[in-house]
Design a protein around this motif. Structure first.
Motif, mmCIF file in Angstrom:
data_model
loop_
_atom_site.group_PDB
_atom_site.id
_atom_site.type_symbol
_atom_site.label_atom_id
_atom_site.label_comp_id
_atom_site.label_asym_id
_atom_site.label_seq_id
_atom_site.Cartn_x
_atom_site.Cartn_y
_atom_site.Cartn_z
ATOM 1 N N ARG A 65 0.830 -1.205 0.000
ATOM 2 C CA ARG A 65 0.000 0.000 0.000
ATOM 3 C C ARG A 65 0.865 1.256 0.000
ATOM 4 O O ARG A 65 0.621 2.195 -0.750
ATOM 5 N N LYS A 66 1.900 1.272 0.829
ATOM 6 C CA LYS A 66 2.805 2.420 0.870
ATOM 7 C C LYS A 66 3.512 2.596 -0.471
ATOM 8 O O LYS A 66 3.694 3.722 -0.959
ATOM 9 N N GLN A 67 3.912 1.492 -1.058
ATOM 10 C CA GLN A 67 4.574 1.508 -2.357
ATOM 11 C C GLN A 67 3.643 2.095 -3.423
ATOM 12 O O GLN A 67 4.058 2.913 -4.254
ATOM 13 N N MET A 68 2.373 1.664 -3.379
ATOM 14 C CA MET A 68 1.387 2.131 -4.347
ATOM 15 C C MET A 68 1.133 3.627 -4.201
ATOM 16 O O MET A 68 1.084 4.376 -5.187
ATOM 17 N N ILE A 69 0.977 4.096 -2.967
ATOM 18 C CA ILE A 69 0.717 5.512 -2.715
ATOM 19 C C ILE A 69 1.887 6.362 -3.193
ATOM 20 O O ILE A 69 1.707 7.413 -3.822
ATOM 21 N N ALA A 70 3.110 5.904 -2.909
ATOM 22 C CA ALA A 70 4.298 6.641 -3.342
ATOM 23 C C ALA A 70 4.346 6.719 -4.872
ATOM 24 O O ALA A 70 4.681 7.775 -5.442
ATOM 25 N N LEU A 71 4.013 5.623 -5.550
ATOM 26 C CA LEU A 71 4.033 5.597 -7.012
ATOM 27 C C LEU A 71 2.999 6.566 -7.588
ATOM 28 O O LEU A 71 3.292 7.319 -8.522
ATOM 29 N N LEU A 72 1.794 6.552 -7.027
ATOM 30 C CA LEU A 72 0.732 7.423 -7.532
ATOM 31 C C LEU A 72 1.073 8.893 -7.299
ATOM 32 O O LEU A 72 0.842 9.745 -8.169
ATOM 33 N N ASN A 73 1.632 9.207 -6.143
ATOM 34 C CA ASN A 73 2.070 10.581 -5.884
ATOM 35 C C ASN A 73 3.147 11.014 -6.871
ATOM 36 O O ASN A 73 3.148 12.148 -7.362
ATOM 37 N N GLU A 74 4.064 10.090 -7.182
ATOM 38 C CA GLU A 74 5.138 10.393 -8.132
ATOM 39 C C GLU A 74 4.576 10.645 -9.529
ATOM 40 O O GLU A 74 5.000 11.577 -10.228
ATOM 41 N N GLU A 75 3.608 9.804 -9.950
ATOM 42 C CA GLU A 75 2.987 9.986 -11.267
ATOM 43 C C GLU A 75 2.324 11.354 -11.349
ATOM 44 O O GLU A 75 2.400 12.047 -12.366
ATOM 45 N N ASN A 76 1.645 11.749 -10.284
ATOM 46 C CA ASN A 76 0.965 13.042 -10.258
ATOM 47 C C ASN A 76 1.965 14.193 -10.337
ATOM 48 O O ASN A 76 1.764 15.148 -11.089
ATOM 49 N N LYS A 77 3.044 14.112 -9.578
ATOM 50 C CA LYS A 77 4.008 15.207 -9.535
ATOM 51 C C LYS A 77 4.849 15.286 -10.814
ATOM 52 O O LYS A 77 5.120 16.369 -11.330
ATOM 53 N N LYS A 78 5.266 14.133 -11.347
ATOM 54 C CA LYS A 78 6.138 14.122 -12.528
ATOM 55 C C LYS A 78 5.377 14.422 -13.811
ATOM 56 O O LYS A 78 5.861 15.141 -14.683
ATOM 57 N N ARG A 79 4.176 13.870 -13.943
ATOM 58 C CA ARG A 79 3.455 13.945 -15.208
ATOM 59 C C ARG A 79 2.200 14.803 -15.150
ATOM 60 O O ARG A 79 1.543 15.022 -16.168
ATOM 61 N N GLY A 80 1.836 15.260 -13.946
ATOM 62 C CA GLY A 80 0.599 16.031 -13.811
ATOM 63 C C GLY A 80 -0.645 15.180 -14.002
ATOM 64 O O GLY A 80 -1.711 15.679 -14.376
ATOM 65 N N THR A 81 -0.508 13.882 -13.743
ATOM 66 C CA THR A 81 -1.624 12.954 -13.945
ATOM 67 C C THR A 81 -2.781 13.283 -13.005
ATOM 68 O O THR A 81 -2.598 13.449 -11.803
ATOM 69 N N THR A 82 -3.968 13.399 -13.573
ATOM 70 C CA THR A 82 -5.189 13.553 -12.771
ATOM 71 C C THR A 82 -5.577 12.180 -12.242
ATOM 72 O O THR A 82 -5.634 11.211 -13.003
ATOM 73 N N ILE A 83 -5.843 12.098 -10.943
ATOM 74 C CA ILE A 83 -6.178 10.808 -10.331
ATOM 75 C C ILE A 83 -7.522 10.909 -9.640
ATOM 76 O O ILE A 83 -7.769 11.830 -8.852
ATOM 77 N N ILE A 84 -8.397 9.982 -9.950
ATOM 78 C CA ILE A 84 -9.707 9.883 -9.302
ATOM 79 C C ILE A 84 -9.763 8.512 -8.664
ATOM 80 O O ILE A 84 -9.629 7.499 -9.355
ATOM 81 N N PHE A 85 -9.944 8.461 -7.337
ATOM 82 C CA PHE A 85 -9.951 7.145 -6.706
ATOM 83 C C PHE A 85 -10.914 7.101 -5.527
ATOM 84 O O PHE A 85 -11.178 8.093 -4.861
#
Length: 258
Positions: free
Chosen positions: A166-186
């Motif tokens: 779970r921690k790994q997943m959260i870190a990855l999603l935060n990184e995707e958002n910061k690096k690529r500006g990915t919009t995330i809906i969850f």
């Protein structure tokens, strides 16, 4: 800031249930956490966003980095989505899965897909049907991210994962958002995960959004008193109050504490 999604007086009726999304906007780069008890309408909202079902009334306007999407097919090329069911891929192992999806997504990135599987310790030689629920979810995340989507839609993405994953997943999603500006809906029932990931939240109950806004502002505007009661905080009310957590907000709006 540009939009990813706009809901124009959207409703969806299913038997006696009605989902109502009047005038909501999801901005590009936003990480929206959708909180609600069972039956709140979270999954119905996600199905509407992905075009799996049609609104009973109103319209959903979908945008890409280039502007308004001209078709659902065009928009879906820019979207990654995750459910905890990968049964459509049951008889595929990672190589076949990657080969298949490279024909679906024009931006499919083999190297990134396999690097994510390695990061998640997913056995690439086994077929999907042999995976545990947690491994299926990890594979689903890798599939969703491997074409570098502009929008990521996740239904309970950390469900079935252990604490480390779970921690790994959260870190990855935060990184995707910061690096690529990915919009995330969850959506998630795990509010601790929501606390670490969401920038904005919707609190939903019986098909309606009871409260919404930036997480920081929502927390600042609610407080927990010494006796444990939760209430909206006025600017002059400071002494003896503790700033609310997302769990407190859940209890206030969705737990009968209002």
């Amino acid at each position: 800031m540009s939009m990813s999604l706009e809901f124009d007086e959207v409703t969806k009726k299913r038997d006696q249930f009605i989902l109502s999304l009047p005038g909501q906007v999801i901005e590009k780069g936003e990480i929206l956490g959708v909180i609600g008890n069972n039956g709140a309408g979270k999954s119905t909202m996600i199905q509407l966003v992905l075009g799996l079902i049609r609104p009973t009334s109103g319209n959903i306007y979908r945008h890409t980095d280039q502007g308004a999407a001209m078709s659902m097919q065009e928009w879906k090329q820019t979207v990654g989505f995750v459910f905890d069911d990968l049964s459509v891929y049951d008889d595929m192992h990672a190589l076949k899965l990657s080969s298949f999806l490279s024909e679906v997504y024009s931006g499919w990135d083999d190297m990134y897909f396999f690097s994510l599987l390695d990061q998640f310790d997913v056995d690439k030689k086994k077929k999907v049907k042999t995976y545990s629920r947690g491994m299926r979810m990890k594979t689903g995340i890798a599939v969703a991210l491997a074409h570098h989507p502009e929008v990521l839609v996740l239904d309970e993405p950390t469900s079935g994962l252990d604490t480390k994953s779970r921690k790994q997943m959260i870190a990855l999603l935060n990184e995707e958002n910061k690096k690529r500006g990915t919009t995330i809906i969850f959506s998630s029932h795990i509010l601790d995960d929501m606390e670490q990931l969401a920038t904005t939240i919707w609190l939903m109950e019986k098909g309606e959004i009871l409260a919404h806004g930036p997480v920081d502002k929502m927390r600042e505007n609610h407080a927990v008193a010494a006796d444990g009661t939760i209430h909206k905080k006025k600017p002059e009310e400071e002494e003896g109050l503790k700033q609310a957590t997302l769990e407190d907000l859940h209890d206030y709006y969705l737990g009968g504490g209002m």
